[in-house]
Motif scaffolding. Structure first.
Motif, PDB file in Angstrom:
ATOM      1  N   LEU A  91      -9.472  -1.585   7.428  1.00 59.18           N
ATOM      2  CA  LEU A  91     -10.046  -0.398   6.781  1.00 59.18           C
ATOM      3  C   LEU A  91     -11.337  -0.778   6.077  1.00 59.18           C
ATOM      4  O   LEU A  91     -11.442  -1.880   5.553  1.00 59.18           O
ATOM      5  CB  LEU A  91      -9.089   0.172   5.727  1.00 59.18           C
ATOM      6  N   LYS A  92     -12.271   0.148   6.040  1.00 60.73           N
ATOM      7  CA  LYS A  92     -13.490  -0.102   5.267  1.00 60.73           C
ATOM      8  C   LYS A  92     -13.330   0.537   3.884  1.00 60.73           C
ATOM      9  O   LYS A  92     -14.097   1.379   3.463  1.00 60.73           O
ATOM     10  CB  LYS A  92     -14.702   0.444   6.018  1.00 60.73           C
ATOM     11  N   ARG A  93     -12.250   0.167   3.252  1.00 59.01           N
ATOM     12  CA  ARG A  93     -11.958   0.607   1.883  1.00 59.01           C
ATOM     13  C   ARG A  93     -11.640  -0.624   1.066  1.00 59.01           C
ATOM     14  O   ARG A  93     -10.964  -1.542   1.541  1.00 59.01           O
ATOM     15  CB  ARG A  93     -10.747   1.546   1.841  1.00 59.01           C
ATOM     16  N   THR A 119       0.849  -1.201   0.000  1.00 64.85           N
ATOM     17  CA  THR A 119       0.000   0.000   0.000  1.00 64.85           C
ATOM     18  C   THR A 119       0.882   1.248   0.000  1.00 64.85           C
ATOM     19  O   THR A 119       0.598   2.224  -0.695  1.00 64.85           O
ATOM     20  CB  THR A 119      -0.911   0.008   1.239  1.00 64.85           C
ATOM     21  N   TRP A 153     -14.119   3.853  -0.731  1.00 66.02           N
ATOM     22  CA  TRP A 153     -14.668   3.734   0.621  1.00 66.02           C
ATOM     23  C   TRP A 153     -15.953   2.913   0.577  1.00 66.02           C
ATOM     24  O   TRP A 153     -16.618   2.820  -0.462  1.00 66.02           O
ATOM     25  CB  TRP A 153     -14.983   5.129   1.180  1.00 66.02           C
ATOM     26  N   HIS A 154     -16.297   2.378   1.703  1.00 68.09           N
ATOM     27  CA  HIS A 154     -17.471   1.511   1.784  1.00 68.09           C
ATOM     28  C   HIS A 154     -18.719   2.189   1.216  1.00 68.09           C
ATOM     29  O   HIS A 154     -19.441   1.610   0.405  1.00 68.09           O
ATOM     30  CB  HIS A 154     -17.709   1.121   3.252  1.00 68.09           C
ATOM     31  N   GLU A 188      -4.460   7.643  -8.056  1.00 68.43           N
ATOM     32  CA  GLU A 188      -3.774   8.280  -6.914  1.00 68.43           C
ATOM     33  C   GLU A 188      -2.627   9.187  -7.327  1.00 68.43           C
ATOM     34  O   GLU A 188      -2.515  10.306  -6.868  1.00 68.43           O
ATOM     35  CB  GLU A 188      -3.239   7.259  -5.902  1.00 68.43           C
ATOM     36  N   PRO A 234      -6.470  13.585  -1.295  1.00 68.86           N
ATOM     37  CA  PRO A 234      -7.120  12.344  -0.908  1.00 68.86           C
ATOM     38  C   PRO A 234      -8.515  12.637  -0.344  1.00 68.86           C
ATOM     39  O   PRO A 234      -8.715  13.656   0.306  1.00 68.86           O
ATOM     40  CB  PRO A 234      -6.199  11.792   0.185  1.00 68.86           C
ATOM     41  N   ALA A 235      -9.440  11.737  -0.611  1.00 70.23           N
ATOM     42  CA  ALA A 235     -10.830  11.844  -0.130  1.00 70.23           C
ATOM     43  C   ALA A 235     -11.611  12.956  -0.827  1.00 70.23           C
ATOM     44  O   ALA A 235     -12.665  13.347  -0.361  1.00 70.23           O
ATOM     45  CB  ALA A 235     -10.881  12.027   1.391  1.00 70.23           C
ATOM     46  N   ARG A 263      -6.584  -2.557   2.987  1.00 73.24           N
ATOM     47  CA  ARG A 263      -5.771  -3.110   4.074  1.00 73.24           C
ATOM     48  C   ARG A 263      -6.729  -3.671   5.117  1.00 73.24           C
ATOM     49  O   ARG A 263      -7.840  -3.161   5.269  1.00 73.24           O
ATOM     50  CB  ARG A 263      -4.900  -2.022   4.738  1.00 73.24           C
ATOM     51  N   LYS A 322      -9.270   2.711  -5.105  1.00 69.64           N
ATOM     52  CA  LYS A 322      -9.610   2.450  -3.702  1.00 69.64           C
ATOM     53  C   LYS A 322     -10.926   3.150  -3.408  1.00 69.64           C
ATOM     54  O   LYS A 322     -11.019   4.372  -3.555  1.00 69.64           O
ATOM     55  CB  LYS A 322      -8.524   2.991  -2.789  1.00 69.64           C
TER      56      LYS A 322
END
Lengths: 336, 294
Positions: free
Chosen positions: A204-206, A104, A183-184, A163, A141-142, A201, A181
């Motif tokens: 994580l909820k990803r 990662t 997110w949930h 990324e 990010p995000a 990973r 990647k």
């Protein structure tokens, strides 16, 4: 013993031949056996054997850096070192750390540091391609890059790099990380079967969307357009399912926005590459149209909006009456 | 390092306890003491609203990674070390809002904020009954949920691990744990301010604040800054800018009432008893009368 025996895995990403002792499914596999000209090596190493480092002023407790030497210590995960733009070393913190945990950070921060050492232009962006034309989505990010890229796949776009994206001197975006990647909440809203997807990973909820579920391209493509992404901020005049763009007409603003979206600007400073970065983004700002793009909150409105617009024809989705307002907000952002 | 010479301060509090008022007062006091004084304070331009210690941008820069790739449990022990180089603090604002408790359940006993180069912390606390009412307006939550939140040892802001955000999780824990984590820590000098004293004994409370923060402390200046940041003045300033940037979507306005004692009026007897029984030592310690003695 040949190199290919020691390094069992051979990839081609960001314009590099990458020989690795660890499986890196995020990277495109190299088809041939030709190792020239730009071979870099990724291998396990004992961090206690690394020579002492006189860290420069750009270092932090996690990130110790000198010219040509980048070292990351992540407590509980491992040690990482990018050296001279040629080798990327790692050591796991303990046996509980999985390869997935290590890679990662190896394929993101580690490879980016190595590329910066080589003088490459690395931006924090995801690039998608359609009909041989590349569009880059820049943002922190995000900010929604992966969700947007995933929505775009449903409109026929393919992933070129996620990324981080590297642009070469010819203006081509090079194939890079081929993993989205999510997110949930995004994965669920996109209707993906998240329960069957690999975790980015453990803990994580990803979730990772990899080929073949992710549609990818491994051909470098000319960069036609850059979008700098932000989330809509309580705009009363905007429809829920609208995506709005505005061209950054000012070269100075465009240049600053690009520079602010360099991947890990601290590493550029520590590697004495900031002047190079400035020259590279100046050239890019002259060559490629740059737009700000305001995304709707929520996946469904984003999908609806994308059905009506073409990212290669941004005039179809430009905001009209709010330019003054946006320009003022932008000026404030730059001032900060 | 010159950046360390200047230093920075934390303004720490449980949410909805007067932190913003305190920051606005500091900004106004500096504005009044400045050589070139603009006509009036602009809430959205002059007041630093960020919480840098929990900002992903800040952490990503300091850690050298995308912090979305770490769990909150992995991140918390690293956060306190993230700011040790301190230059960003020094180049940015000197006063930093923090809603985190000093340590989190996952931080292995370490502070979640940097202490290097920090000159001290102002800890602001408010009667938990009034915090419950204010939380209810701010988050649009029913009062019983707010009471539960104050009593929850794992309470946190941005607690969802299901989507990204520009702030990381800010662990607060139970209200009394939050207070003790800051007031009893030994690493930073601390000035404790009760919201009720800010209201009832404004001149002396804010004078002590100005002195602690080494700001201009002429009583006339302090009193003028206090007058200019009264709840009525702040409501007027909020109207002028069409809503304060920190106001959440659902809330009508940020500066709502500012009064103390609303909790006693609006909470049920049972809700007030739950707070008194759940937080007895710290409420007593800071002279917050519980329901059975009031």
């Amino acid at each position: 013993m040949s190199e290919l025996t020691t390094y069992q895995h051979h990839y081609e990403a960001f314009g590099l031949n990458i020989l690795s002792d660890m499986l890196l499914p995020e990277l495109p596999v190299h088809a041939g056996t030709d190792l020239s000209p730009l071979a870099v090596h990724i291998a396990a190493s004992n961090h206690e054997d690394w020579p002492p480092l006189v860290a420069n002023e750009h270092s932090t407790p996690s990130l110790q850096m000198a010219l040509g030497d980048w070292r990351l210590e992540l407590e509980g995960i491992g040690w990482f070192r990018a050296y001279a733009g040629e080798t990327l070393s790692y050591e796991r913190w303990d046996d509980s750390v999985s390869d997935r945990d290590l890679r990662t950070f190896l394929v993101t921060s580690g490879l980016a540091a190595l590329l910066i050492q080589r003088g490459a232009l690395v931006l924090q962006g995801t690039t998608v391609v359609r009909d041989g034309q590349a569009v880059m989505l820049l943002g922190a990010p995000a900010s929604g890059k992966s969700t947007l890229a995933c929505c775009l796949q449903q409109e026929g776009w393919k992933l070129l790099s996620s990324e981080l994206s590297v642009i070469n001197e010819q203006g081509l975006v090079l194939p890079g990380l081929q993993q989205l990647k999510l997110w949930h909440d995004s994965a669920a809203s996109l209707g993906l079967n998240w329960a069957q997807m690999p975790l980015v990973r453990r803990g994580l909820k990803r979730y990772a969307l990899l080929p073949p579920e992710a549609e990818v391209s491994s051909q470098a493509a000319p960069l036609e357009m850059i979008y700098i992404i932000s989330r809509r901020n309580n705009r009363k005049d905007a429809q829920e399912s609208e995506i709005q763009t505005r061209r950054l007409e000012s070269q100075a603003v465009a240049l600053l926005r690009l520079r602010n979206n360099a991947y890990q600007p601290r590493v550029y400073r520590a590697m004495d590459q900031e002047a190079n970065l400035f020259l590279q983004v100046s050239a890019l700002a002259r060559r490629v149209p740059i737009y700000s793009l305001q995304l709707s909150d929520g996946v469904k409105p984003m999908q609806q909006a994308l059905e009506k617009v073409d990212l290669l024809a941004p005039s179809s989705l430009e905001a009209k009456p709010t330019v003054e307002l946006d320009a003022s907000a932008e000026a404030q952002e730059e001032a900060r | 390092m010159s950046t360390q010479d200047g230093g920075y301060w934390y303004l720490a509090s449980y949410p909805k306890s007067g932190n913003t008022w305190c920051r606005v007062f500091i900004t106004e006091l500096q504005r009044l003491a400045g050589e070139e004084t603009p006509e009036e304070l602009n809430l959205n331009q002059d007041v630093e609203t960020g919480a840098i210690a929990s900002s992903r941008l800040w952490l990503d820069d300091q850690l050298g990674i995308n912090s979305c790739d770490l769990s909150f449990a992995e991140l918390d022990p690293l956060r306190g070390g993230a700011g040790e180089s301190a230059w960003l603090f020094a180049e940015g604002e000197r006063f930093h809002k923090v809603h985190d408790a000093f340590q989190s359940l996952d931080s292995r006993g370490r502070p979640v904020v940097s202490t290097t180069g920090c000159l001290g912390v102002v800890y602001i606390l408010r009667h938990p009954e009034d915090v419950a009412v204010s939380l209810s307006h701010f988050f649009s939550w029913p009062l019983p949920q707010c009471v539960n939140f104050l009593l929850d040892p794992s309470a946190a802001l941005v607690p969802s691990e299901r989507h990204g955000g520009h702030q990381v999780r800010q662990h607060m824990g139970r209200w009394d744990q939050h207070v003790r984590s800051w007031v009893d820590q030994q690493q930073l000098p601390v000035l404790v301010m009760r919201y009720e004293d800010m209201l009832m004994k404004g001149p002396e409370t804010f004078l002590a604040l100005a002195q602690f923060l080494r700001l201009p402390d002429a009583p006339s200046l302090v009193n003028q800054a206090l007058l200019n940041t009264s709840i009525e003045s702040l409501q007027k300033l909020e109207d002028q800018v069409g809503g304060f940037a920190e106001k959440p979507k659902g809330a009508e306005r940020f500066f709502r009432s500012g009064r103390s004692g609303e909790g006693a009026q609006q909470l049920t007897l049972e809700q007030r008893r739950r707070l008194a029984e759940g937080l007895p030592a710290v409420m007593r310690r800071f002279d917050y009368e519980d329901v059975d003695k009031a």
